[in-house]
Design an enzyme around this catalytic site. Structure first.
Site, PDB file in Angstrom:
ATOM      1  CG  HIS A   1      -0.495  -0.311   2.503  1.00 45.07           C
ATOM      2  ND1 HIS A   1      -1.317  -0.327   3.600  1.00 45.07           N
ATOM      3  CD2 HIS A   1       0.720  -0.675   2.944  1.00 45.07           C
ATOM      4  CE1 HIS A   1      -0.616  -0.679   4.642  1.00 45.07           C
ATOM      5  NE2 HIS A   1       0.604  -0.906   4.287  1.00 45.07           N
ATOM      6  CG  ASN A   2      -0.336   4.532   1.115  1.00 45.69           C
ATOM      7  OD1 ASN A   2      -0.978   3.687   1.732  1.00 45.69           O
ATOM      8  ND2 ASN A   2      -0.825   5.719   0.828  1.00 45.69           N
TER       9      ASN A   2
END
Lengths: 351, 351, 351
Positions: free
Chosen positions: B241-242
């Site tokens: 994520h991210n």
């Protein structure tokens, strides 16, 4: 699967001792068995478990003498291990006895489907595909145009096979594995971008191959990526374009073989191994888990370890010294000190 | 694909020499070519294969002089390599020329589908999804609510895209890859259990990206996981994520990039590499296969190797000494012995 | 999801300041927010972003004093962080509020489906399957015969569960993960080939487990592969047959656990770790990313690193010396030289 003791007794030609209505729906090792489980005692070493097991039915030797009463229903046969093996085989194959088409499925009119095949719901069989006899295609499988799948092969739910790939006989492929996706080939451009190189080859998988779940086996740039007869692949393995895996080679989980590399037959490759592209490994090569192989291996039947991989014994010897590195550094410091003192001492002596 | 020599000759504006009815259904390198294959000779170095190849049709230069008779049918053109490339391109794109919907497929009434799209059987297009023109959605693809897929993109069989993700133009995603699954975020609780942190961001994929099979690209906790224009990802890669992957960066198979890390553009990352979370790698960073990167890299265009990763040359120098460790330990033992003897000898001398 | 400022104000019992018709369809961190995004300011440290953000709506404290005009519409509440959390939770659960069956799906007549379940299009529910209440089965999921899935569990698009597996309550499984594929068990034969050992066990997954995308969790040879309550698995993880993962253990991406190994509860295992088969790791064991664990760990709560794994501090100490290896080799060469000279010098002196 549910069987009563009476049914199993009949099936195994054994004598039921206890409740003939006892029901089993699972099989277990005797030490783990719970109610509803079928188990067996072949080795006398395990006979003591008979008196404590919660198994509903236990297959035992017709000659076994009980030392105390048992709660489980017994089925007495002449060879408990063989009898149990027969049941296991029956149990396993009972899961593969579906035939016919479950609707909706998509079968191209130009596809040829052999006898006694199963095509699960939501499976897709493309143009000109040929399935042999007794092929089991579980639900949600994709078989692209022009693929061939040999007799008695099993494709579990969600397998994806791109167009033009050839799958042998008695091949088993587990869920979510992808066969024939594009090889990773790009030509760098002057502006820093990459231009795709068409991957127009295919994948050819020999007879008796088993491939685990979530594998990625890329199609060749041109020609074929080849998995030869009898190869066994575990899960989450990467086989790049134009790789060739020799007959009866076994590869454990999460290993990656880079493009155009050839692995010799009867090799054994551990888990999380990486093999670089464009090399060859000799027959019978053994690679330990987590190793990185960056050069061709020409000597047959040798064991390798580490990254970069070295001969197994050499690698262990080095690893042993590696663990003593802080100690070694101390010794060096000590030696330097001694030598300095000595030199200093001598100077003093000379003065 | 099946072509006769006559058809190919017309297509390539070439002269057929031999049997105009010769048929090909595959393409090969000349050294591997079997009957039914089309191949070419551009480099004179390979001309000798002409006399032994089993290829049914070979594209050659109009100026090529034969030294002996050939069995294959020849097609003479002015530039064999270009002619062959044209055919490859045709062949590849012929696999992507399907249009329309194969039934059954599930297309939400609120979805907007561009012109000339293909939606394969058993594919699922969620609410408010927008597909551009000429998008090819192979069978068994899942596109969650509110996703956007740009013009000319190809999603192969079984791709899964969670809701709210944005896919650019000319993007290719291979089978079983998952885009937008929840990031791995949990808050430890006093009792040793973990409580899920909602992952409400999305994944944004730029134009001209190609993503291999069985990749996992997680949605951001908040905001976006970003794969920028021109990135090429191999198979079985983890993007947490991210993460942000810079333009035209290439990542090989089985590599994992941990949460919130940013990879600079035009980087090249080998296979089975691990990069920890919350760091940045400078533009043009090159990471060797199997390396582990645990700190940010600020210098651009540098090559790294090992785990923990060190500068490439330094790492090779250290590895070379590593292999000599047992020898080094022997030398130390030898030095200690000499020094002991010497001291002993001097004592003797002094006595 | 689309909300106006007026709707959000009502929902959060807050006061709208600015345009009540402002619409948001995404949530963002304030520093990243674009038009159409909802965000919040709880920490005064971030208040300065209020004057530059492009967010359409910002949730702020009712007590916040503005230093200059803002373009975003504000919603003033007593606790902005709590209000935002409430919205996140609503947003997340709104994605899971589907119920009923999307057609076509395949549900065996012998399957029992609880109340308030969602069964997405192209999903397959086998014979005798039991789904609890409020189970969400996204499209293209496969649930084999005799499986049980507990209340409130979510199976995302394309999950594949082989027959006879048991899934607990509140379990989340992400796309393309495979549960219950055959363990990797083969008996070598005299001719170099391998014969398959039937894998007739199952997989048992406890309550509150979350499993990422593209995992492979193999069924036991006999008995069960067990993932206990509260375990969290990231993506692309391999869990081999008969493994047992203890309660509340967390495993990061691309790690592999080999057959029959038991991992103690509350352990934390990094990414790309490999653990060999038939060993046990004590409770609370922490394994650093990329480590290789080849022996049982009996001491609880200890941290390990490297391959083969060593105690964390010991491993760091060794790594530090490893990096100085070329320097160490120089010192040894230097020492050898000095000693040779000295011996030579002394000889001279003695002469």
């Amino acid at each position: 699967m549910k069987f009563t003791a009476a049914e199993l007794g009949k099936l195994l030609n054994g004598a039921v001792e206890g409740n003939p209505e006892a029901v089993v729906s699972a099989v277990s090792k005797i030490e783990d068995a719970q109610e509803g489980a079928l188990t067996f005692v072949a080795n006398p070493k395990y006979a003591s478990f008979l008196y404590t097991t919660k198994a509903s039915i236990v297959i035992v030797s017709k000659d076994l003498l009980l030392e105390k009463p048992v709660e489980s229903t017994l089925i007495r046969v002449s060879d408990p291990y063989s009898a149990f093996s027969v049941l296991l085989e029956m149990y396993s194959s009972s899961k593969l006895n579906k035939t016919g088409r479950e609707e909706p499925c998509f079968v191209s009119p130009s596809a040829e489907i052999g006898e006694n095949c199963y095509i699960g719901a939501f499976s897709y069989i493309g143009q000109n595909v040929r399935l042999g006899n007794n092929v089991k295609v579980f639900p949600q499988v994709y078989i692209g145009d022009n693929c061939v799948v040999g007799d008695d092969s099993v494709l579990y739910a969600g397998v994806k096979i791109y167009s033009d790939c050839l799958i042998g006989k008695r091949v088993i492929i587990h869920s979510s594995t992808v066969i024939g996706s594009d090889g990773f080939g790009f030509a760098p451009q002057a502006d820093g971008s990459y231009s795709k190189i068409s991957q127009i080859g295919n994948v050819v998988i020999g007879d008796d191959v088993e491939i685990g779940s979530n594998n990625s086996i890329d199609r060749a740039t041109m020609g074929s990526t080849v998995i030869k007869q009898g190869v066994k692949l575990d899960n989450l393995i990467q086989i790049a374009h134009n790789v060739e895996i020799g007959k009866n080679t076994v590869i454990a989980s999460q290993t990656g073989i880079s493009g155009s590399t050839k692995i010799g037959e009867n090799s054994v490759i551990g888990g999380q191994v990486g093999v670089v592209g464009h090399i060859s490994l000799a027959k019978g090569t053994q690679i330990n888990a987590k190793s990185g192989v960056s050069k061709s291996i020409t000597e047959e039947g040798k064991q390798w370890n580490g990254s970069p991989a070295l001969g197994f014994r050499e690698s262990l010897r080095i690893q042993a010294v590696y663990r003593r590195l802080p100690e070694l550094e101390n010794k060096i410091t000590q030696l330097e000190k001694q030598l300095r003192q000595q030199t200093g001492g001598e100077s003093d002596g000379e003065a």
